[in-house]
Design an enzyme around this catalytic site. Structure first.
Site, PDB file in Angstrom:
ATOM      1  N   CYS A  35       0.866  -1.183   0.000  1.00  0.00           N
ATOM      2  CA  CYS A  35       0.000   0.000   0.000  1.00  0.00           C
ATOM      3  C   CYS A  35       0.901   1.232   0.000  1.00  0.00           C
ATOM      4  CB  CYS A  35      -0.978  -0.029   1.170  1.00  0.00           C
ATOM      5  SG  CYS A  35      -0.214  -0.015   2.800  1.00  0.00           S
ATOM      6  N   ASN A  61       2.257   1.462   4.402  1.00  0.00           N
ATOM      7  CA  ASN A  61       2.545   0.185   5.089  1.00  0.00           C
ATOM      8  C   ASN A  61       2.220   0.261   6.584  1.00  0.00           C
ATOM      9  OD1 ASN A  61       5.403  -2.055   5.649  1.00  0.00           O
ATOM     10  ND2 ASN A  61       3.300  -2.575   5.226  1.00  0.00           N
ATOM     11  N   CYS A 121      -1.474   0.793   7.372  1.00  0.00           N
ATOM     12  CA  CYS A 121      -2.915   0.493   7.489  1.00  0.00           C
ATOM     13  C   CYS A 121      -3.301  -0.740   6.681  1.00  0.00           C
ATOM     14  CB  CYS A 121      -3.766   1.688   7.052  1.00  0.00           C
ATOM     15  SG  CYS A 121      -3.616   3.124   8.150  1.00  0.00           S
ATOM     16  N   ARG A 122      -3.441  -0.582   5.345  1.00  0.00           N
ATOM     17  CA  ARG A 122      -4.022  -1.657   4.549  1.00  0.00           C
ATOM     18  C   ARG A 122      -3.120  -2.872   4.392  1.00  0.00           C
ATOM     19  NH1 ARG A 122      -5.148   2.221  -0.366  1.00  0.00           N
ATOM     20  NH2 ARG A 122      -3.274   3.109   0.577  1.00  0.00           N
ATOM     21  N   SER A 123      -1.842  -2.651   4.020  1.00  0.00           N
ATOM     22  CA  SER A 123      -1.018  -3.838   3.730  1.00  0.00           C
ATOM     23  C   SER A 123      -0.637  -4.639   4.976  1.00  0.00           C
ATOM     24  CB  SER A 123       0.199  -3.498   2.863  1.00  0.00           C
ATOM     25  OG  SER A 123       1.063  -2.584   3.491  1.00  0.00           O
ATOM     26  N   ASP A 135      -8.296   3.900   0.942  1.00  0.00           N
ATOM     27  CA  ASP A 135      -7.340   4.331   1.968  1.00  0.00           C
ATOM     28  C   ASP A 135      -8.125   4.829   3.185  1.00  0.00           C
ATOM     29  OD1 ASP A 135      -5.441   5.575   3.502  1.00  0.00           O
ATOM     30  OD2 ASP A 135      -4.513   6.657   1.844  1.00  0.00           O
TER      31      ASP A 135
HETATM   32  P1  4NP Z   1      -1.808   2.836   4.080  1.00  0.00           P
HETATM   33  O1  4NP Z   1      -2.470   4.171   4.657  1.00  0.00           O
HETATM   34  O2  4NP Z   1      -1.256   3.180   2.716  1.00  0.00           O
HETATM   35  O3  4NP Z   1      -2.963   1.885   3.996  1.00  0.00           O
HETATM   36  O4  4NP Z   1      -0.749   2.419   5.073  1.00  0.00           O
HETATM   37  C1  4NP Z   1      -1.813   5.394   4.748  1.00  0.00           C
HETATM   38  C2  4NP Z   1      -0.889   5.605   5.739  1.00  0.00           C
HETATM   39  C3  4NP Z   1      -0.269   6.839   5.847  1.00  0.00           C
HETATM   40  C4  4NP Z   1      -0.587   7.849   4.955  1.00  0.00           C
HETATM   41  C5  4NP Z   1      -1.509   7.625   3.948  1.00  0.00           C
HETATM   42  C6  4NP Z   1      -2.120   6.394   3.838  1.00  0.00           C
HETATM   43  N1  4NP Z   1       0.012   9.119   5.089  1.00  0.00           N
HETATM   44  O5  4NP Z   1      -0.363  10.039   4.353  1.00  0.00           O
HETATM   45  O6  4NP Z   1       0.924   9.288   5.934  1.00  0.00           O
END
Ligand code: 4NP
Length: 159
Positions: free
Chosen positions: A11, A14, A16-18, A127
């Site tokens: 993702c 790294n 939240c989703r992954s 997201d």
């Molecule tokens: P992820 O979510 O891609 O599912 O881990 C996010 C985590 C952090 C951010 C965006 C999405 N950020 O903007 O810091």
């Protein structure tokens, strides 16, 4: 010699989703007695070294899976060598991973996770970072559904 299939989830951050996908797939594979390896990474490195977002840890834990020991890292071109399958969570991640691919073998490993649930749809796992609890629940529901589909197929392949 063959090895256990290695699957990487990617993702953006790294956190939240992954990591949720890594934990959910690992728990479901273990429950089915399947020998698979899982890891996760982000196309961005801002959160490298961090544990998963507390909201995602809590949401996954409410389903009986603890991802608190996972740590974020950035996707690297070496991941194409180690992994057999690379599942991206959204179309931006897909584009960014494909930009790093060196050849058709690399490109052939990269797939959108939700195509396992909605074939050829190229749907994204939304997201959840800037939203509320419902977004985290929805991410886990989508990942659980995809995991059930993928692992059912692996059961058939592994016998
Ligand atoms: P992820 O979510 O891609 O599912 O881990 C996010 C985590 C952090 C951010 C965006 C999405 N950020 O903007 O810091």
């Amino acid at each position: 010699m063959t090895h256990n299939k290695r699957i990487l989830f990617v993702c953006l951050g790294n956190i939240c989703r992954s990591p949720a996908a890594e934990g959910i797939f690992r728990a479901k594979a273990e429950a089915r007695g399947l020998k698979l390896e899982f890891d996760s990474a982000g196309t961005g490195g801002w959160h490298a070294g961090e544990a998963p977002d507390a909201r995602m840890q809590k949401t996954v834990l409410s389903r009986g899976i603890d991802i608190g020991n996972l740590r974020a890292r950035k996707f690297s071109v070496d991941d194409f060598d180690h992994f057999d399958l690379i599942y991206t969570m959204d179309t931006d991640n897909l584009k960014n991973v494909l930009k790093l691919a060196r050849n058709n073998a690399d490109r052939g490993k990269v797939k959108m996770l939700l195509n396992e649930s909605f074939p050829e749809s190229n749907k994204s796992v939304p997201d959840p970072y800037f939203g509320g609890q419902r977004g985290f629940d929805e991410v886990c529901d989508l990942i659980e559904h995809a995991a059930d589909n993928v692992l059912k197929r692996v059961v058939n392949e592994q016998g």
